[in-house]
Design a protein around this motif. Sequence first.
Motif, PDB file in Angstrom:
ATOM      1  N   GLY A 262       0.864  -1.259  -0.075  1.00  0.00           N
ATOM      2  CA  GLY A 262       0.073  -0.069  -0.044  1.00  0.00           C
ATOM      3  C   GLY A 262       0.652   1.064   0.078  1.00  0.00           C
ATOM      4  O   GLY A 262       2.055   1.241  -0.005  1.00  0.00           O
ATOM      5  N   ALA A 263       0.211   2.388  -0.052  1.00  0.00           N
ATOM      6  CA  ALA A 263       1.022   3.579   0.211  1.00  0.00           C
ATOM      7  C   ALA A 263       1.645   4.024   1.274  1.00  0.00           C
ATOM      8  O   ALA A 263       1.086   3.985   2.288  1.00  0.00           O
ATOM      9  CB  ALA A 263      -0.164   4.995  -0.343  1.00  0.00           C
ATOM     10  N   SER A 264       2.975   4.213   1.134  1.00  0.00           N
ATOM     11  CA  SER A 264       3.798   4.461   2.322  1.00  0.00           C
ATOM     12  C   SER A 264       3.333   5.553   3.322  1.00  0.00           C
ATOM     13  O   SER A 264       3.329   5.587   4.422  1.00  0.00           O
ATOM     14  CB  SER A 264       5.273   4.645   1.987  1.00  0.00           C
ATOM     15  OG  SER A 264       5.278   5.859   1.281  1.00  0.00           O
ATOM     16  N   ARG A 265       2.458   6.765   2.641  1.00  0.00           N
ATOM     17  CA  ARG A 265       2.332   7.969   3.481  1.00  0.00           C
ATOM     18  C   ARG A 265       1.180   7.495   4.275  1.00  0.00           C
ATOM     19  O   ARG A 265       0.617   8.340   5.115  1.00  0.00           O
ATOM     20  CB  ARG A 265       1.709   9.006   2.384  1.00  0.00           C
ATOM     21  CG  ARG A 265       0.652   8.844   1.460  1.00  0.00           C
ATOM     22  CD  ARG A 265       0.468   9.846   0.367  1.00  0.00           C
ATOM     23  NE  ARG A 265      -0.852   9.446  -0.344  1.00  0.00           N
ATOM     24  CZ  ARG A 265      -1.909   9.723   0.107  1.00  0.00           C
ATOM     25  NH1 ARG A 265      -2.119  10.607   1.202  1.00  0.00           N
ATOM     26  NH2 ARG A 265      -2.968   9.773  -0.835  1.00  0.00           N
ATOM     27  N   LEU A 266       0.379   6.192   4.213  1.00  0.00           N
ATOM     28  CA  LEU A 266      -0.779   6.099   4.898  1.00  0.00           C
ATOM     29  C   LEU A 266      -0.317   4.903   5.812  1.00  0.00           C
ATOM     30  O   LEU A 266      -1.156   4.628   6.873  1.00  0.00           O
ATOM     31  CB  LEU A 266      -1.909   5.548   4.009  1.00  0.00           C
ATOM     32  CG  LEU A 266      -2.154   6.112   2.954  1.00  0.00           C
ATOM     33  CD1 LEU A 266      -3.469   5.497   2.244  1.00  0.00           C
ATOM     34  CD2 LEU A 266      -2.826   7.493   3.112  1.00  0.00           C
TER      35      LEU A 266
END
Length: 273
Positions: free
Chosen positions: A32-36
């Motif tokens: 998944g997205a690292s910022r999340l």
Amino acid sequence: MGSSTLVLDDTERWTLVELDAGRSLWGPVNFGASRLARLGDDGLYWNYVPIPDGQVLASLDPGSGEVRAAGRCERWGQVLRAGSGAVLALEGTQLVRRDARTAGVLWRKVLPLGPAGEPVVIDASGCLMAGPGLIVPVVNRGLVAVDDAGQPVWALPLGDAVFSVALVGDVLHMVSPRRYLQVSAPTGRVLGELDMDRSFGGELRQVHSAAVWGGMLFAADLSGLVFGLDLSSRSIGWTFRARARMPAGCPLAVCEGQLWAMDLTGDVYGFTL
């Protein structure tokens, strides 16, 4: 990660890179997205990870790169905190506590963030565990803080302005293309501010990745401008222009006196603070 390693996220495929030797230690792995993602008290990263027919709540061991799916989730969510065998997440406007082994729901509650019947949209990736419990960015409204029972404690109207926020102790350091604010996390009171529009002559665009280190606030904007704001003098300490754009998907990383950034072309920049 440590000062000699860096996690890179290429369209939700994570790779751990050893900077000194310039080699990959593990990856790429789908997470998944690292910022999340959030780092839990157990030393694992937690995230909602997409699969072909839905999503799972999963953990990633940063030492080995091993991903373990705890279980399927019926709704997409954003992890807020992980620890004590459970994961606290936001799914839409619902606060959910899930078992870290099975992803089963332990409890679920709806956050009352607006007048009765008024729909709200939450920027889940900007939620912070601070002050009375949870600080929630509500799109086109501002910040709302709620306690552990999910009841509103304070609100900070910001209109449609989008801020990047760094938490240091009980103070929120908030920066947008037009304003910098220091806000008390327990009360929502504004402690200080700066006109960023005047400091940069309207040059900033979609500021992201706010981080505080050594009395400086560091951030980047969409155009590829990286800057440092001296929190004592409220002046811009330095700026750096990357070769390409640097959107929120290419966040800054500050660790042990070093600042790392990556632009859309994959170029990585390192700075000693």
